[in-house]
Design an enzyme around this catalytic site. Structure first.
Site, short mmCIF file in Angstrom:
data_model
loop_
_atom_site.label_atom_id
_atom_site.label_comp_id
_atom_site.label_asym_id
_atom_site.label_seq_id
_atom_site.Cartn_x
_atom_site.Cartn_y
_atom_site.Cartn_z
N PRO B 613 0.83 -1.21 0.00
CA PRO B 613 0.00 0.00 0.00
C PRO B 613 0.87 1.26 0.00
O PRO B 613 1.97 1.26 0.55
CB PRO B 613 -0.79 -0.12 1.30
CG PRO B 613 -0.03 -1.06 2.16
CD PRO B 613 0.74 -1.97 1.24
N HIS B 614 0.37 2.31 -0.66
CA HIS B 614 1.09 3.58 -0.65
C HIS B 614 0.13 4.68 -1.10
O HIS B 614 -0.89 4.41 -1.70
CB HIS B 614 2.31 3.54 -1.56
CG HIS B 614 1.99 3.16 -2.98
ND1 HIS B 614 1.74 1.86 -3.36
CD2 HIS B 614 1.86 3.90 -4.10
CE1 HIS B 614 1.48 1.82 -4.66
NE2 HIS B 614 1.54 3.05 -5.13
#
Lengths: 98, 701
Positions: B613-614
């Site tokens: 995730p980012h």
């Protein structure tokens, strides 16, 4: 020849894909038949204005990337070099012949 | 470069002086008068034009007639000088008339005839033979034959020969490279004299001088413009701006037009399918030349802007042109006068601004390069377009005012008044120098929790990596607010969390690593900020250097094993919290990672069981960072193929580039089934660290 990799942000998974494609082309230069191929990573929001011969993205981006008119390669496993090779190379070969 | 005008074999018969009404000096005279709203003395004009007062008086008599013909009024005021009354005509209009009346129209006939012959041969559209030249140029058969002989000799120096077929028609025998070189050299003659620029700028580039009966100069110029592809709308300007931006040279760089002409020719020829071939070996050579990488980037921009595909040899030759441009610029640096002007300008400006010396050698060089062609620019009436002029006046009124005063040193040296456009550029240079100076010494307050020892350590490494930072004080967290109230502080660097709602705070460890140093530099503006990641993420170039490697990011306190999570939201939050605890990001960043997945889908599940995730880099990201958590129970992200996920690697980026190396190493790790299995079965964080270490070979240094 221009390959554009796409993800939501333009610097995460698309960058991963860009680096892998560059690696692939570097280690197998015979694939490109001497044509200069550039690979660029873009985010989904900005990619519309980009000139691209091939788009490479995650299968999860399918909905956002339909109707671009550009040949698009969708990948399930974004780090699998085998999947990348299997799906990208046929498209690349057709493009280079056409 | 072979020059046409300079070739005595070609210029014969009448000299320019005899057959021209407005020679170059008289043109320059009109241009000077055109720019002045005050009367100018004859003595001043004589000094500027490096001639006698008597000549000026004579010239003014000649100009008088031309002015009257063109509806202008030349006023001589006793004791104060000469003034040109424009009578409501626009400057552009007058300049255009000047060009048309210029010596170019009256250039010695043989040279122009031969030039035309060359341009027809280059165009290759119609058959050329002595007979056709006879009719088209209105000359005798023997003159036509002689002209052709001269042309053949001249072309021979480029290695080009003429071929005559059985019917007597003549064609060029040239390679693509030779062809382009001839066209570029011929166009360059016009460029250097400024004629091309003025001609392209005036609206009626195709206007002919009706008084000239057979052929006129503008015809060969027109043909050359067509052959070089410069006839397309704004081509010259677009290319100049593009090249100047890519190479970081001012648009006024004297060597630029030559390069731009070559580019224009390349673009238009490639479009016609006429490319320069290169053997594999030669191609290799071109690739290793100095300008190649810049050429590649420039080629990419050209391809986008003009919708062409430049084959590799073209890019290689472009690289050669760039390398020669760089050499020319270097040679130009040695010129003394423009440097003196630049130095004097800055000196005067500094004192007018009441500041210490503003400039360093880089500033002086940059300004000197801008000023170098200024004499030429002013005396030829070639004004720089300055689209920002109004904005500069509005936003930098102080610098504009100072620049116009300090600009006097330039005026007195050149002997001409500076128009506002030029002053606008001086104001920009001045503003940039002041801004740079401001940035160069950032005042920093250090905050340390554990006393003087850590503080000294931190101060030592900061001054080592950032010599331009001035440490104005070292305080404990309690003393921060007090220090901020009476010290001028640009930035606060702290080793512990502060209860301070202030954007100026950066957090570091006691001994900051490269990644932290980079981030602080960026925040202090000591390093150029990468283009905002959001719009132009293509800036991600593969760079080695000091980028953090995977093991710099995945340190012991960034790894957590067997973290409980009921669903993907909890998993992302838990992984993000590791970054929050380490002081890498604010909790807002964790929320935006969750939102990104909600909006854009589960594409962050990059491989079976692995999610990265980012979210976009924002102020909530303090430094580039990543963590690794292994979930106690796998969760589903909604990615059919790769679910369920048990390994989560949240990424926090500060730009499109800094995380590149670590990301590439993470990719390698994710490709290795055996190592992923080791992480999945590791019994301690140290075992995971061992695996991570293997993917960061550079981390030992």
């Amino acid at each position: 020849m221009r390959i554009v990799t796409v993800c939501g942000m333009g610097f995460g998974t698309s960058l991963m894909l860009k680096m892998q494609i560059e690696d692939l082309l570097k280690t197998s230069p015979e694939l490109t038949k001497g044509v200069r191929i550039e690979v660029a990573a873009w985010d989904i929001g900005s990619v519309k204005g980009q000139q691209a011969d091939i788009i490479v993205a995650s299968t999860d981006m399918k909905a956002q990337l339909t109707g671009t008119g550009v040949d698009t390669v969708f990948l399930v496993n974004l780090v699998s070099s085998r999947e990348l090779k299997e799906k990208l190379l046929p498209v690349l070969q057709t493009k280079l012949q056409g | 470069m072979l020059r046409w005008n300079g070739d005595p074999a070609l210029v014969s018969g009448a000299t320019r002086e005899e057959c021209s009404i407005l020679n170059e000096r008289r043109q320059a005279l009109i241009r000077i008068l055109l720019e002045s709203h005050q009367p100018i003395t004859i003595r001043h004009l004589a000094t500027v034009l490096k001639t006698s007062s008597r000549t000026i008086r004579y010239d003014l008599g000649q100009i008088n007639d031309w002015c009257a013909d063109n509806g202008l009024n030349l006023i001589r005021k006793p004791h104060s000088g000469v003034l040109l009354d424009q009578r409501g005509l626009s400057r552009d209009d007058i300049l255009r008339r000047l060009v048309l009346a210029g010596p170019s129209e009256f250039v010695a006939r043989p040279a122009e005839r031969q030039r035309l012959t060359v341009s027809w041969l280059l165009a290759g559209a119609e058959a050329i033979c002595p007979e056709s030249l006879q009719t088209r140029l209105g000359v005798s058969h023997s003159t036509a034959v002689n002209d052709l002989r001269t042309v053949e000799n001249w072309l021979g120096r480029y290695g080009i020969s003429l071929r005559r077929d059985a019917a007597g028609a003549i064609t060029l025998q040239s390679t693509e490279r030779q062809w382009r070189q001839v066209v570029a050299d011929l166009v360059a003659e016009y460029t250097e004299g400024g004629q091309l620029l003025t001609r392209l700028r005036t609206t009626s580039a195709t206007e002919r001088n009706p008084s000239h009966d057979v052929v006129d100069e503008s015809e060969s110029l027109r043909t050359m413009i067509q052959l070089s592809g410069l006839d397309a709308a704004n081509r010259l300007q677009t290319l100049t701006e593009m090249v100047s931006e890519h190479l970081g040279v001012p648009p006024t760089e004297p060597a630029l037009p030559n390069l731009v002409v070559h580019l224009a020719i390349a673009v238009s020829r490639v479009r016609q399918g006429k490319t320069i071939p290169a053997s594999a070996a030669h191609l290799e050579e071109l690739r290793s030349a100095a300008g190649y990488s810049t050429a590649e980037r420039l080629a990419e921009a050209l391809e986008q802007a003009f919708q062409v595909r430049l084959p590799e040899p073209e890019v290689g030759y472009l690289g050669l042109h760039l390398a020669s441009l760089a050499q020319k610029r270097q040679a130009d640096d040695e010129d003394g006068e423009s440097r003196v002007m630049a130095r004097d300008f800055y000196r005067l400006a500094s004192s007018l601004l009441g500041a210490g010396p503003l400039m360093d050698e880089d500033d002086i060089l940059a300004l000197a390069l801008h000023l170098k062609p200024i004499r030429h620019r002013l005396s030829e009436g070639l004004f720089l377009r300055n689209p920002l002029l109004n904005e500069i006046k509005q936003k930098l009124p102080k610098f504009f005012e100072v620049a116009s005063k300090a600009g006097k040193v330039v005026e007195s040296r050149v002997g001409l008044r500076l128009p506002e456009e030029e002053i606008g550029y001086l104001a920009i240079h001045l503003g940039a120098a002041v801004e740079k100076k401001k940035l160069s010494r950032r005042r920093v307050l250090l905050v340390c929790g554990s006393g003087i020892g850590t503080a000294n350590l931190l101060a030592a490494s900061l001054s080592k990596y950032m010599p331009d930072v001035e440490i104005v004080g070292t305080v404990s967290p309690v003393g921060v607010e007090d220090a901020l109230s009476h010290l001028r502080v640009d930035h606060v660097i702290s080793t512990i969390r502060l209860d301070l709602q202030d954007m100026r705070v950066s957090y570091v460890s006691g001994i900051p690593d490269q990644a932290e140093i980079q981030l602080i530099k960026k925040r202090l503006g000591l390093e150029q900020e990468a283009a905002p990641a959001l719009a132009g993420a293509k800036g991600a170039r593969i760079a080695g250097g000091n980028l953090p490697v995977l093991s710099d990011l995945l340190t012991k306190n960034h790894i957590a094993l067997d973290v409980p999570a009921m669903n993907w939201q909890e998993a992302v939050t838990a992984a993000g919290d590791v970054l929050v605890r380490a002081g890498d990001v604010d909790s807002a960043y964790v929320q935006s990672m969750v939102q990104a997945i909600e909006q854009l889908g589960p594409y962050v599940v990059v491989a079976p069981g692995c999610a990265m995730p980012h979210a976009r880099p924002t102020a909530a990201v303090r430094r580039v960072s990543m963590s690794l958590i292994r979930l106690r129970e796998p969760v589903r992200f909604g990615n059919e193929e790769n679910d369920p996920v048990d390994l989560v690697f949240p990424l926090a980026a500060v730009d499109t580039n800094t995380h590149l190396k670590a990301l590439s190493q993470l990719t390698k790790l994710l490709q290795n089934e055996a190592d992923l299995k080791r992480i999945r079965t590791a019994r301690s964080v140290d075992e995971v660290l061992d695996v991570v270490q293997r993917y960061s070979p550079d981390s030992e240094e």
